[in-house]
Design a protein around this motif. Structure first.
Motif, PDB file in Angstrom:
ATOM      1  N   ASP A   1       3.796  -2.043   4.225  1.00 54.02           N
ATOM      2  CA  ASP A   1       2.344  -1.919   4.410  1.00 54.02           C
ATOM      3  C   ASP A   1       1.697  -2.864   3.401  1.00 54.02           C
ATOM      4  O   ASP A   1       1.456  -2.505   2.258  1.00 54.02           O
ATOM      5  N   LEU A   2       1.473  -4.114   3.846  1.00 50.20           N
ATOM      6  CA  LEU A   2       1.101  -5.171   2.903  1.00 50.20           C
ATOM      7  C   LEU A   2      -0.409  -5.345   2.792  1.00 50.20           C
ATOM      8  O   LEU A   2      -1.155  -5.072   3.722  1.00 50.20           O
TER       9      LEU A   2
ATOM     10  N   LYS B   1       0.849  -1.197   0.000  1.00 48.04           N
ATOM     11  CA  LYS B   1       0.000   0.000   0.000  1.00 48.04           C
ATOM     12  C   LYS B   1       0.885   1.247   0.000  1.00 48.04           C
ATOM     13  O   LYS B   1       1.395   1.652  -1.011  1.00 48.04           O
TER      14      LYS B   1
ATOM     15  N   GLU C   1     -11.400  -1.225   6.621  1.00 47.79           N
ATOM     16  CA  GLU C   1     -10.086  -0.782   6.144  1.00 47.79           C
ATOM     17  C   GLU C   1      -9.986  -0.772   4.628  1.00 47.79           C
ATOM     18  O   GLU C   1      -9.530   0.199   4.036  1.00 47.79           O
TER      19      GLU C   1
HETATM   20 CA    CA Z   1      -3.501  -2.968   6.432  1.00 48.10          CA
END
Ligand code: CA
Ligand code: IPD
Ligand code: CA
Ligand code: CA
Length: 318
Positions: free
Chosen positions: A47-48, A42, A76
């Motif tokens: 930040d996977l 991301k 999210e």
């Molecule tokens: Ca996340």
């Protein structure tokens, strides 16, 4: 919208069974991802996100909209794709489909689905399910917090371990996280905080050291582990509402003290119970401390101890 006690117990049952079915998907996703995992990034390379984060969120969102078409949804992955409702008075689900994606990608068995429900701007139901350990944490505001775990036929009321009276942070096992903001200046500050907590620096905690630090890699599981009694405290900067919404309910119902920075100063100044302080700030303020129950918070001494622990935190970290 006016909800009845029956509505709340239905919502709790609905959320528990939804968490279990989402958990099944997470578990089968884990096998797939460990074999030939397509992992995207991301905001940066730590930040996977995987297709499973999105799959699980779509499943949960779909089931919620079938059963509760009028309720709002904050999640999210929806948020990431631009669907960003603000917190309002409407009944609102607040969901993290996989909390602990880094663990999920690595096969480290601490990841969960976190389903929170907000009523009149207050986190009211929390359900957190770790499908790898088959541990289901849940709470409805005013009705206690529980853990369903293999080997016990009845749900266990939280906390399950006797509260060692926590007089000082130096007696604590603390949950902390590295987070995904790895800018050198930010991560250095965090590392400094960890060193101050874990080391024998004379400037903090009167030269004492915390028992140790743990990083579980899931905000929701940090909350539920504090609620359970396995951690004495959890501190993090940078969480989102879906990371903490369910956890807040579970922790408060287990007798923990939950605070964001502004909360603390409000509570400190006016002695307001947490119920009266600003939940928008707590959910969107993104700075948290959760401390397990102090044995005698009902007394002046207990409240002093709690206040000092929070003060110690703010003096030690950042
Ligand atoms: Ca996340
Ligand atoms: C993250 C995890 C992690 C915490 C981060 C969260 P994700 O959530 O909870 O432990 O340190 O702040 O963003 O990305 O795995 O859902
Ligand atoms: Ca998360
Ligand atoms: Ca997530």
């Amino acid at each position: 919208v006016q909800l009845t006690p029956k509505d709340f117990s239905d919502l709790l049952e609905f959320s528990k069974s939804l968490a279990k079915s989402a958990g099944e998907v997470i578990r089968s996703g884990s096998k797939a991802i460990l074999q030939d995992g397509a992992v995207d990034e991301k905001k940066n390379s730590v930040d996977l996100v995987t297709e499973w984060d999105v799959k699980v969120e779509n499943l949960v969102k779909g089931e919620i909209s079938k059963t509760y078409p009028d309720f709002k949804f904050i999640g999210e992955e929806s948020y990431s794709s631009g669907d960003r409702p603000t917190l309002s008075d409407d009944p609102t689900f607040c969901v993290d489909p996989i909390d602990g994606t880094t663990n999920f990608v690595h096969g480290f068995p601490f990841a969960c689905i976190s389903i929170g429900f907000i009523y009149k701007r207050q986190p009211t139901i929390g359900v957190i399910y770790n499908p790898f350990l088959d541990q289901l944490y849940y709470a409805l505001k005013g009705h206690g917090a529980f853990l369903e775990v293999p080997g016990y036929s009845n749900p266990l009321r939280l906390p399950i371990s006797k509260a060692r009276p926590l007089e000082s942070l130096s007696q604590a096992l603390l949950g902390v996280e590295w987070g995904s903001d790895r800018r050198a200046s930010v991560i250095q500050k965090k590392a400094n905080s960890f060193v101050r907590l874990a080391g024998d620096s004379k400037e903090v905690l009167g030269g004492k050291m915390v028992h140790s630090l743990r990083s579980m890699g899931s905000a929701a599981l940090n909350y539920s582990t504090v609620a359970q009694g396995g951690l004495d405290s959890y501190w993090e900067i940078g969480c989102w509402p879906w990371d903490v919404c369910a956890g807040i309910v579970i922790a408060l119902e287990a007798g923990c003290y939950v605070t964001g920075s502004k909360q603390y100063f409000l509570a400190h100044r006016d002695e307001e119970p947490l119920d009266l302080v600003d939940w928008d700030e707590l959910l969107w303020g993104r700075k948290y401390i959760v401390i397990r129950a102090i044995a005698d918070t009902a007394t002046e001494k207990g409240r002093d101890t709690q206040r000092r622990l929070v003060e110690d935190f703010y003096n030690t970290v950042e």
